[in-house]
Design an enzyme around this catalytic site. Structure first.
Site, PDB file in Angstrom:
ATOM      1  N   ASP A  86      20.495  12.475  83.746  1.00 44.79           N
ATOM      2  CA  ASP A  86      21.161  11.892  82.654  1.00 44.79           C
ATOM      3  C   ASP A  86      21.848  12.780  81.529  1.00 44.79           C
ATOM      4  O   ASP A  86      22.251  12.265  80.621  1.00 44.79           O
ATOM      5  CB  ASP A  86      20.212  10.937  81.968  1.00 44.79           C
ATOM      6  CG  ASP A  86      20.192   9.800  82.775  1.00 44.79           C
ATOM      7  OD1 ASP A  86      20.888   9.379  83.771  1.00 44.79           O
ATOM      8  OD2 ASP A  86      19.250   8.625  82.227  1.00 44.79           O
ATOM      9  N   ASP A 137      69.372   1.669  65.322  1.00 38.41           N
ATOM     10  CA  ASP A 137      68.542   2.149  66.685  1.00 38.41           C
ATOM     11  C   ASP A 137      67.337   1.250  66.709  1.00 38.41           C
ATOM     12  O   ASP A 137      66.893   1.051  67.856  1.00 38.41           O
ATOM     13  CB  ASP A 137      68.061   3.517  66.320  1.00 38.41           C
ATOM     14  CG  ASP A 137      69.299   4.640  66.347  1.00 38.41           C
ATOM     15  OD1 ASP A 137      70.165   4.223  67.077  1.00 38.41           O
ATOM     16  OD2 ASP A 137      68.938   5.775  66.011  1.00 38.41           O
ATOM     17  N   GLY A 172      60.994   6.307  77.715  1.00 35.51           N
ATOM     18  CA  GLY A 172      61.463   5.768  78.705  1.00 35.51           C
ATOM     19  C   GLY A 172      62.716   5.087  79.135  1.00 35.51           C
ATOM     20  O   GLY A 172      63.419   5.087  80.166  1.00 35.51           O
ATOM     21  N   LEU A 173      63.331   4.943  77.878  1.00 33.10           N
ATOM     22  CA  LEU A 173      65.016   4.724  78.030  1.00 33.10           C
ATOM     23  C   LEU A 173      65.785   6.030  78.740  1.00 33.10           C
ATOM     24  O   LEU A 173      66.386   5.831  79.412  1.00 33.10           O
ATOM     25  CB  LEU A 173      65.599   4.271  76.637  1.00 33.10           C
ATOM     26  CG  LEU A 173      67.160   4.242  76.561  1.00 33.10           C
ATOM     27  CD1 LEU A 173      67.375   2.777  77.233  1.00 33.10           C
ATOM     28  CD2 LEU A 173      67.487   3.959  75.245  1.00 33.10           C
TER      29      LEU A 173
END
Length: 543
Positions: free
Chosen positions: A36, A274, A409-410
């Site tokens: 542990d 934008d 991502g774009l």
């Protein structure tokens, strides 16, 4: 209990360790087997602390189970006091040691050490890490804090921050600044940064700021009842919540509300053209209850996103999250099974995930951008820079954290769209090289032998100009006898023209389009998917 690859919360003794590690002058004696001690790594490797947690383990082994493990605990406790001389000690058992029922609390009480010794009863097989932190802090406050005269100036205790918390270090600084602007000082920050001596004077504050309900609400309720100290209910994460927090503090203290929002950078982007790219983005939110609740408000009311799903892993917050889900018109997901979370995300196909490090991995597999908003987190979520979640600066940090994955991502989607363009395809090399692609890319295209690569690297001008068409790689998909490339997916085969067309679909819905097309083909007994099949499936599901 069940075996799992990932876990959102550890056992409750890890929560107790988070409290002890954040404090000074406190030591934790943990009755536990040898294995542990792994928990130390959580703090030294993930949080990058420069010292080990103040925890001493009895570390009994299998052969000790037939002898006197109780005496082993008493010896460890005495040695710990002699070595460290802490102001206070907390004692407890890990999930494994709980099974042998040695009663560490009772034994420590009988030993009569000259410092407060606080026994922890943490049911390891019914509760988890956040409960362990909350219960440990409550027991420490209950044992050490005493009623006393209030400070002359209005002061507050900041309660809830612990070690391994998500941006707790910087949230303390931001909330302290919010209160300072209203003429309110901080009496004690606990448990993180405090000592047992500090805990004793918590009763001198006029009220408590409950920063993280998961780890301090029980203590807040106890102090409200016993010290007549009210506590704040609003967690100041997001612009709207920060304004509400200031108003709440004003009502508690009678101080005029004041918020310096000159540092807020969000409005300039919201007013730009934008920003319309963000409007209506579908997001799925998952994490601890506090951060999910605040993230949902920010997503819908401040960023213009559409919340398509939300949930939490800590069941203590399940009632709140179920109520919240009704407000947002979605089904709540209350689970600590990451596979169930993954199935839900896959079914919803959101354009963005707001979650934990678990969801970050899920997002990578599904091709969906993810921003981390909640613990559990990894080392990259303990940045060296100032990066709070609370207050005005926290709103700026959150905006950047959430927007950047969408913008990137774009960009990734555009690169995929143009990946076969003569200038941007994989074999063309960097466009700013003016057509002189790197030797490695030209070897791959079959234009250059390996033995000439080093020469061309030294003399790039001598490298011959070549076609952008490349020779097939060994890893390319197999071809049938007609030369048409094929890609096998499950029980169907995608022809290359269909696969190329599929990649023009935005990544955040591409998986759904693939599944729909394969289902369409299977229903009609088709074994191959051509570009015509793709468009027929699209028309079918659009009806």
């Amino acid at each position: 209990m069940k075996l799992t690859v990932w876990t959102y919360e550890g056992p409750p003794h890890v929560g107790a360790m988070r409290v002890a590690t954040g404090m000074t002058g406190l030591h934790y004696v943990l009755h536990a087997p040898q294995g542990d001690t792994y928990a130390d790594l959580l703090f030294t490797m993930i949080e990058r602390r420069n010292h080990r947690p103040p925890v001493t383990y009895t570390t009994f082994q299998a052969r000790d189970l037939g002898s006197d493990t109780a005496n082993l605990f008493k010896t460890t406790l005495q040695n710990t006091y002699d070595r460290f001389k802490p102001e206070a000690i907390i004692v407890g058992a890990s999930c494994t040691a709980e099974l042998i029922q040695d009663d560490p609390g009772g034994m420590s009480e009988l030993m009569g050490l000259p410092v407060p010794t606080i026994a922890l009863e943490l049911p390891s097989y019914q509760r988890k890490e956040n409960y362990g932190a909350d219960e440990t802090f409550y027991q420490i406050v209950k044992s050490l804090a005493k009623p006393m005269d209030r400070t002359k100036q209005i002061t507050a205790n900041l309660i809830g921050p612990t070690a391994l918390g998500f941006r707790h270090r910087d949230d303390i600084q931001e909330v302290t600044a919010l209160l300072s602007d209203m003429g309110i000082s901080v009496n004690v920050v606990a448990p993180m940064t405090s000592s047992p001596t500090d805990i004793k004077r918590m009763g001198a504050a006029h009220f408590n700021v409950l920063m993280y309900p998961e780890t301090a609400e029980t203590a807040a309720r106890w102090m409200e009842k016993n010290f007549d100290q009210p506590y704040t209910k609003v967690v100041p994460i997001g612009v709207g919540a920060t304004r509400d927090f200031v108003e709440e503090v004003s009502k508690i203290t009678g101080k005029a509300p004041y918020l310096d929002d000159s540092r807020l950078r969000l409005p300039w982007y919201s007013a730009s053209v934008d920003s319309t790219y963000l409007t209506g983005k579908r997001v799925f939110i998952f994490g601890d209850g506090t951060h999910v609740r605040t993230a949902a408000r920010i997503a819908r009311d401040e960023m213009g996103f559409e919340v398509v799903g939300l949930g939490c892993y800590n069941r203590e917050m399940a009632r709140d999250i179920r109520s919240l889900a009704k407000v947002y018109g979605v089904d709540p997901l209350i689970t600590d099974d990451y596979l169930e979370v993954e199935r839900t995300i896959e079914a919803l196909q959101p354009e963005m995930i707001l979650g934990t490090q678990m969801e970050r991995h899920i997002g990578k597999r599904l091709g969906i951008p993810c921003a981390v908003i909640s613990a559990p987190v990894h080392v990259q979520d303990f940045p060296a820079r100032y990066s709070p979640q609370m207050g005005i600066e926290g709103a700026n940090v959150i905006f950047d954290t959430w927007v950047h994955p969408l913008v990137m991502g774009l960009e990734e989607h555009l690169l995929h769209m143009f990946r076969d363009d003569f200038e941007f395809n994989d074999a063309a090399g960097a466009s700013h090289h003016g057509g002189h692609s790197a030797p490695a890319a030209r070897i791959e295209r079959g234009e250059l032998s390996a033995q000439h690569a080093s020469h061309d690297a030294r003399h790039p001008a001598s490298a011959p100009e070549g076609s952008t068409e490349r020779a097939p790689r060994p890893s390319d998909s197999p071809r049938d006898i007609s030369g048409e490339k094929k890609i096998v997916s499950g029980d169907v085969i995608w022809l290359m023209d269909a696969e190329k067309e599929l990649k023009k679909i935005p990544f955040f819905v591409r998986g759904k389009a693939r599944r729909n097309t394969e289902a369409f083909a299977a229903d009609r007994g088709m074994s191959e998917i051509s570009i015509d099949t793709l468009y027929e499936a699209k028309a079918h599901y659009a009806r």
